[in-house]
Design an enzyme around this catalytic site. Structure first.
Site, mmCIF file in Angstrom:
data_model
loop_
_atom_site.group_PDB
_atom_site.id
_atom_site.type_symbol
_atom_site.label_atom_id
_atom_site.label_comp_id
_atom_site.label_asym_id
_atom_site.label_seq_id
_atom_site.Cartn_x
_atom_site.Cartn_y
_atom_site.Cartn_z
ATOM 1 N N TYR A 146 15.124 10.922 21.995
ATOM 2 C CA TYR A 146 16.666 11.584 21.847
ATOM 3 C C TYR A 146 17.280 12.414 20.691
ATOM 4 O O TYR A 146 17.699 13.536 20.701
ATOM 5 C CB TYR A 146 17.477 10.351 22.257
ATOM 6 C CG TYR A 146 19.063 10.628 22.605
ATOM 7 C CD1 TYR A 146 19.461 11.135 23.614
ATOM 8 C CD2 TYR A 146 20.031 10.285 21.645
ATOM 9 C CE1 TYR A 146 20.781 11.654 24.224
ATOM 10 C CE2 TYR A 146 21.465 10.517 22.022
ATOM 11 C CZ TYR A 146 21.684 11.034 23.329
ATOM 12 O OH TYR A 146 23.053 11.362 23.741
ATOM 13 N N GLU A 148 15.828 13.748 17.848
ATOM 14 C CA GLU A 148 15.212 14.941 17.628
ATOM 15 C C GLU A 148 15.164 15.931 18.604
ATOM 16 O O GLU A 148 15.236 17.026 18.328
ATOM 17 C CB GLU A 148 13.584 14.547 17.182
ATOM 18 C CG GLU A 148 13.374 13.486 16.096
ATOM 19 C CD GLU A 148 13.923 14.168 14.852
ATOM 20 O OE1 GLU A 148 14.531 15.394 14.789
ATOM 21 O OE2 GLU A 148 13.424 13.638 13.703
ATOM 22 N N GLY A 149 15.307 15.139 19.820
ATOM 23 C CA GLY A 149 15.545 16.442 21.054
ATOM 24 C C GLY A 149 16.624 17.113 20.964
ATOM 25 O O GLY A 149 16.725 18.341 21.061
ATOM 26 N N LYS A 150 17.666 16.206 20.598
ATOM 27 C CA LYS A 150 19.004 17.005 20.300
ATOM 28 C C LYS A 150 19.386 17.584 19.073
ATOM 29 O O LYS A 150 20.067 18.804 19.153
ATOM 30 C CB LYS A 150 20.286 15.636 20.355
ATOM 31 C CG LYS A 150 20.469 15.086 21.671
ATOM 32 C CD LYS A 150 21.450 15.821 22.438
ATOM 33 C CE LYS A 150 21.754 15.003 23.846
ATOM 34 N NZ LYS A 150 22.765 15.873 24.791
ATOM 35 N N GLN A 210 27.220 -4.493 12.877
ATOM 36 C CA GLN A 210 27.069 -3.013 13.014
ATOM 37 C C GLN A 210 28.531 -2.490 13.665
ATOM 38 O O GLN A 210 29.067 -3.020 14.354
ATOM 39 C CB GLN A 210 25.759 -2.397 13.778
ATOM 40 C CG GLN A 210 26.121 -2.649 15.190
ATOM 41 C CD GLN A 210 25.369 -3.948 15.668
ATOM 42 O OE1 GLN A 210 25.635 -5.020 15.241
ATOM 43 N NE2 GLN A 210 24.808 -4.496 16.897
ATOM 44 N N THR A 211 28.948 -1.038 13.354
ATOM 45 C CA THR A 211 29.967 -0.493 13.651
ATOM 46 C C THR A 211 29.786 0.750 14.728
ATOM 47 O O THR A 211 28.863 1.377 14.544
ATOM 48 C CB THR A 211 30.869 -0.334 12.636
ATOM 49 O OG1 THR A 211 30.457 0.987 12.186
ATOM 50 C CG2 THR A 211 31.238 -1.258 11.610
ATOM 51 N N ARG A 212 30.737 1.087 15.417
ATOM 52 C CA ARG A 212 30.729 2.378 16.447
ATOM 53 C C ARG A 212 32.226 2.257 16.325
ATOM 54 O O ARG A 212 33.141 1.872 16.239
ATOM 55 C CB ARG A 212 30.177 1.867 17.748
ATOM 56 C CG ARG A 212 28.642 1.592 17.599
ATOM 57 C CD ARG A 212 27.730 2.892 17.516
ATOM 58 N NE ARG A 212 26.521 2.583 17.508
ATOM 59 C CZ ARG A 212 25.584 2.024 16.749
ATOM 60 N NH1 ARG A 212 25.958 1.413 15.562
ATOM 61 N NH2 ARG A 212 24.385 1.929 16.908
ATOM 62 N N ARG A 276 28.827 3.709 12.173
ATOM 63 C CA ARG A 276 29.052 5.211 12.744
ATOM 64 C C ARG A 276 30.479 5.299 13.071
ATOM 65 O O ARG A 276 31.376 4.669 13.522
ATOM 66 C CB ARG A 276 28.340 5.390 13.865
ATOM 67 C CG ARG A 276 28.856 6.764 14.552
ATOM 68 C CD ARG A 276 28.047 6.825 16.094
ATOM 69 N NE ARG A 276 26.657 6.793 15.843
ATOM 70 C CZ ARG A 276 25.867 6.504 16.988
ATOM 71 N NH1 ARG A 276 26.200 6.133 17.988
ATOM 72 N NH2 ARG A 276 24.482 6.495 16.329
#
Ligand code: NAD
Ligand code: UDP
Length: 312
Positions: A146, A148-150, A210-212, A276
């Site tokens: 995902y 690297e594709g993007k 972890q944050t978002r 993030r």
């Protein structure tokens, strides 16, 4: 703004279906292209009676010919569960799909916006993430198909722009949520809300520290529209800078849905980004855009939606 003919790839998915509604509401003709991998016809069923709307089953890894004025390229599974199901296909969608959509933009002289992602920053060592940060992506891990594709899709956008003068817009979308996320989407917001509403334990992966930073879908659609119709090729981050830990999100959702659920801890997936948060200075300055819907407001609307869907 004058009526335009607009192609939305991935238009029957979560963000795409909201975008189709919005663009039709502005008086445009909209062609929705989708292969129904993660999107469903039911997301756009209410539009089928509209003469300005067309639904076309098509996989963007195959070339497409039509005359359009704008292209929003959203076709790509976005949830780790789905993009890892067939990783080679995910790369093909981002790379061959991007080439096909850029060829279409070139031949029909259309402007094209690519739905890029905060995943181009990988597991970021710079926080919050500005557009100038080149990222920290593991090219070998399970998220790479995902990420690297993007990243290649962004490269293709820039090369078609430099070499062929294609009119491009690169939007880097951060975690977005809201009604019409699929029940089996597998991302954290829909998982937690469905678990909370059905009295199941909320599955926190890792320690929940972890944050978002979660952006409500109506804000995202407005951001994409501004990006498309203003004069900056980007990349520009679009997201809500309100950052929260996954553990706190679980607590918030349990409260908002008056749930009796508890939380349980499961293994953290490989390469899961630790933190993030978008730096949206550019979006504010260049687009005059910033999110308006608070996390509480947006989560309440999303809980309400899932209550209806689940009959809870
Ligand atoms: P989604 O999975 O709900 O929608 C993706 C849509 O694309 C689906 O309708 C799917 O059937 C379609 N699709 C997938 N592969 C295709 C192909 N080869 N040909 C034609 N159609 C295809 O995901 P979403 O959350 O609505 O995301 C939309 C776009 O925004 C994606 O490109 C995603 O990478 C990007 N994005 C989303 C988020 C987010 O938090 N929702 C964050 C960053 C980027
Ligand atoms: N997550 C979780 N429980 C779930 C689904 C996801 O704790 O049921 C975590 C996941 O490990 C990640 C965060 O929530 O740290 C966001 O995951 P999501 O798949 O929604 O998006 P992404 O990781 O792509 O930002």
């Amino acid at each position: 703004m004058a009526k335009q003919k607009i192609l939305v790839t991935g238009g029957s998915g979560f963000i795409g279906s909201h975008l189709c509604d919005f663009l039709l509401g502005k008086g445009n003709d909209v062609v929705c292209v989708d292969n129904f991998f993660t999107g469903t016809k039911s997301n756009v069923e209410h539009l089928l009676e509209n003469d300005s709307f067309e639904l076309l089953e098509h996989d963007i890894i195959e070339p497409l010919e039509m005359e359009v004025e704008q292209i929003y390229n959203l076709a790509c599974p976005a949830s780790p569960v789905h993009y890892q199901e067939n990783p080679v296909k995910t790369v093909k969608t981002s790379v061959m799909g991007m080439i096909n959509m850029l060829d279409l933009a070139q031949s029909s002289n259309a402007r094209i916006l690519q739905a890029s992602t905060s995943e181009v920053y990988g597991d970021p060592e710079v926080h919050p993430q500005p557009e100038t940060y080149n990222g920290n992506v593991n090219p070998l891990g399970p998220r790479a198909c995902y990420d690297e594709g993007k990243r290649v899709a962004e490269t293709l956008m820039m090369d078609y722009h430099r070499e062929n003068q294609v009119d491009i817009r690169i939007a880097r979308i951060f975690n977005t949520y809201g009604p019409k996320m699929a029940q089996d989407d597998g991302r954290v917001v829909s998982n937690f809300i469905i678990q909370a509403l059905t009295g199941k334990d909320l599955t926190i992966y890792g320690d929940g520290k972890q944050t978002r930073s979660f952006c409500y879908v109506s804000d995202m659609v407005l951001g994409l529209y501004e990006m498309m119709n203003q004069n900056n090729i980007g990349p520009i981050n679009l997201g809500n800078p309100h950052e929260i830990t996954v553990g706190d999100l679980a607590t918030e959702i349990i409260e908002l849905s008056d749930s009796i659920s508890q939380v349980i801890f499961k293994e953290l997936p490989e390469d899961d980004p630790k933190q993030r948060q978008p730096d949206i200075s550019l979006a504010r300055e260049l687009l005059g855009w910033a999110p308006q819907v608070s996390l509480k407001e947006g989560m309440s609307l999303t809980v309400k939606y899932f209550r209806e869907v689940l009959g809870k």
